[in-house]
Design a protein around this motif. Structure first.
Motif, mmCIF file in Angstrom:
data_model
loop_
_atom_site.group_PDB
_atom_site.id
_atom_site.type_symbol
_atom_site.label_atom_id
_atom_site.label_comp_id
_atom_site.label_asym_id
_atom_site.label_seq_id
_atom_site.Cartn_x
_atom_site.Cartn_y
_atom_site.Cartn_z
ATOM 1 N N VAL A 29 2.139 -5.080 2.940
ATOM 2 C CA VAL A 29 0.778 -5.841 2.767
ATOM 3 C C VAL A 29 0.968 -7.317 3.224
ATOM 4 C CG1 VAL A 29 -0.865 -6.585 1.134
ATOM 5 C CG2 VAL A 29 0.002 -4.179 0.905
ATOM 6 N N PHE A 30 2.235 -7.967 3.029
ATOM 7 C CA PHE A 30 2.327 -9.226 2.972
ATOM 8 C C PHE A 30 3.174 -9.680 4.363
ATOM 9 C CE2 PHE A 30 1.824 -8.718 -1.415
ATOM 10 C CZ PHE A 30 1.070 -9.779 -1.634
ATOM 11 N N GLN A 31 2.984 -8.647 5.283
ATOM 12 C CA GLN A 31 3.518 -8.576 6.676
ATOM 13 C C GLN A 31 2.642 -8.926 7.672
ATOM 14 O OE1 GLN A 31 7.014 -9.258 6.327
ATOM 15 N NE2 GLN A 31 6.653 -8.887 4.228
ATOM 16 N N PRO A 32 2.889 -9.901 8.759
ATOM 17 C CA PRO A 32 1.526 -10.240 9.726
ATOM 18 C C PRO A 32 1.324 -9.049 10.627
ATOM 19 C CG PRO A 32 3.840 -11.159 10.323
ATOM 20 C CD PRO A 32 3.988 -10.831 8.997
ATOM 21 N N TRP A 33 2.179 -7.841 10.631
ATOM 22 C CA TRP A 33 1.971 -6.714 11.363
ATOM 23 C C TRP A 33 1.432 -5.582 10.555
ATOM 24 C CZ3 TRP A 33 5.081 -3.522 8.672
ATOM 25 C CH2 TRP A 33 6.205 -3.853 8.339
ATOM 26 N N ALA A 34 1.172 -5.797 9.292
ATOM 27 C CA ALA A 34 0.588 -4.661 8.435
ATOM 28 C C ALA A 34 -0.531 -3.611 8.765
ATOM 29 C CB ALA A 34 -0.029 -5.299 6.904
ATOM 30 N N MET A 35 -1.519 -4.779 9.580
ATOM 31 C CA MET A 35 -2.708 -3.697 9.948
ATOM 32 C C MET A 35 -2.394 -2.878 11.069
ATOM 33 S SD MET A 35 -5.953 -6.354 9.834
ATOM 34 C CE MET A 35 -7.017 -5.263 10.341
ATOM 35 N N PHE A 36 -1.315 -3.188 11.896
ATOM 36 C CA PHE A 36 -1.000 -2.217 12.946
ATOM 37 C C PHE A 36 -0.488 -0.852 12.534
ATOM 38 C CE2 PHE A 36 -0.333 -6.499 14.862
ATOM 39 C CZ PHE A 36 -1.181 -6.461 15.973
ATOM 40 N N ILE A 37 -0.196 -0.732 11.098
ATOM 41 C CA ILE A 37 0.171 0.432 10.756
ATOM 42 C C ILE A 37 -0.725 1.182 9.864
ATOM 43 C CG2 ILE A 37 2.430 0.457 11.422
ATOM 44 C CD1 ILE A 37 3.340 -0.400 8.602
ATOM 45 N N GLY A 38 -1.902 0.315 9.719
ATOM 46 C CA GLY A 38 -3.092 0.948 8.884
ATOM 47 C C GLY A 38 -2.999 0.539 7.272
#
Length: 370
Positions: A29-38
């Motif tokens: 949740v606290f990584q910049p790429w979180a949304m890329f894996i939903g």
């Protein structure tokens, strides 16, 4: 039926691996790429949190596959193939199908709500891909495993037991994982979910997990004796991966590192965790339902806590606490207490205690009628 020794260390490792999974998913949740894996993503990042996660993420899922293969061995000692297939259908396939229809849709609904997206019913495998893989391995390997079971006193088992008696024995199976990495060429080694890499590495770990227990105590004595050697090798390989390759080393190196961590963990578990406890008894029952529900609980925690104007570290701690507490409450006061929900979350309809009481009741009736 053969009486089998209860392996509490294997139960503990399953519980610990699922606990690490929760922390791992919250860290995403606290990584910049979180949304890329939903995943729901924080507007502030804790990228430093990912450094220890890069050590965990190459062995935590393979460890669960190893443990699942070991669990199948113990289950086979008490059941024929029909009984085993029925039991695994109830325990794995039923929760998988139910989760696909009713559970993974919940965290997608929360995701849609959080980002003001059009709401829609979106059934998907999600984090339950692991269960689908396990059931497939059971179907594929059951004939071979029962053949091995019938020949437990044969030359293969004796040879396997001797081979596992030295530290090279367990390590040698890494050859198959290296070949998998070279042939499949995963973009990221830790990208297991719904990939062929995840399927094949899980297949290998499940298969060898069974063989390790099948080989007898020799394997456990070896990992116990050489646990620090395996952990030392893993640490060296992690250092190479971290400093030379920015955590993404070639798959063949990571495959060896992964198994070294796992064999070291098996050795530590065998030494320190192979004893019963009330805590383990509770957690081993709770772990499976918590695994099934944890994602939508995590997303709910993120939805409520991320908008708060508090330091980012408190947000992380808050989501961890919320997820742990909410999973406990849902398990303890809903799943555990509502009979028809139990099999949907991998629990037995009747507890062993209830079965024993029922058996004692029938024996008393029988005695009184004589």
């Amino acid at each position: 039926m053969m009486k089998t020794e209860r392996r509490y260390d294997i139960d503990w490792l399953r519980v610990i691996a699922i606990g690490l999974l929760l922390i791992y998913h919250i860290a995403i949740v606290f990584q910049p790429w979180a949304m890329f894996i939903g995943f729901i993503r924080s507007d502030e990042f804790l990228e430093g949190l990912w450094k220890p996660m890069t050590m965990l993420n190459v062995w935590r899922i393979p460890l669960l596959f190893y443990v699942s293969g070991m669990g199948l061995y113990f289950a086979m000692r008490k059941r024929n193939w029909k009984q085993l297939l029925l039991e695994r259908t109830k325990r794995i396939l039923l929760p998988f199908v139910f989760g696909f229809i009713a559970i993974t849709t919940l965290h997608m609904y929360i995701f849609q709500t959080y980002y003001d997206m059009p709401l829609g019913y979106y059934p998907h495998v999600g984090h339950l891909w692991f269960l689908g893989n396990i059931f497939a391995y059971v179907l594929l390997l059951l004939p071979l495993f029962f053949y091995l079971k019938k020949n437990e006193n044969g030359r293969f088992k004796n040879g396997l037991s001797k081979f596992m008696g030295n530290p090279v024995g367990p390590l040698s199976i890494s050859i198959f994982f290296v070949l998998e990495a070279l042939l499949v060429k995963p973009q990221l080694f830790a990208l297991y979910a719904e990939t062929w890499h995840g399927f094949f590495i899980g297949f290998l770990a499940f298969f060898f997990g069974f063989l390790f227990v099948y080989s007898g105590k020799t394997f456990w004595q070896t990992v116990l004796k050489w646990r620090w050697l395996y952990i030392g090798l893993a640490a060296v390989l992690f250092g190479i991966r971290y400093f030379n390759y920015a955590t993404e080393a070639p798959g063949y190196l990571t495959a060896i590192e992964s198994n070294c961590w796992i064999f070291g963990v098996f050795g530590l578990g065998y030494k320190y965790l192979n004893k019963p406890s009330k805590i383990l008894s509770y957690l081993s029952q709770a772990a499976y339902p918590v695994y099934i529900i944890h994602m939508f609980v995590l997303y709910a925690g993120a939805m409520f806590i991320l908008p708060l104007e508090i330091p980012i570290l408190l947000k992380f701690v808050g989501i961890v606490a919320f997820t742990g507490l909410a999973c406990y409450l849902i398990y303890e006061f809903i799943i555990k207490r509502i009979g028809f929900l139990k099999p949907l979350f991998g629990l037995k309809w009747k507890s062993n205690k209830a079965k024993k009481l029922m058996k004692m009741y029938h024996l008393k009736i029988k005695d009184s009628s004589n």
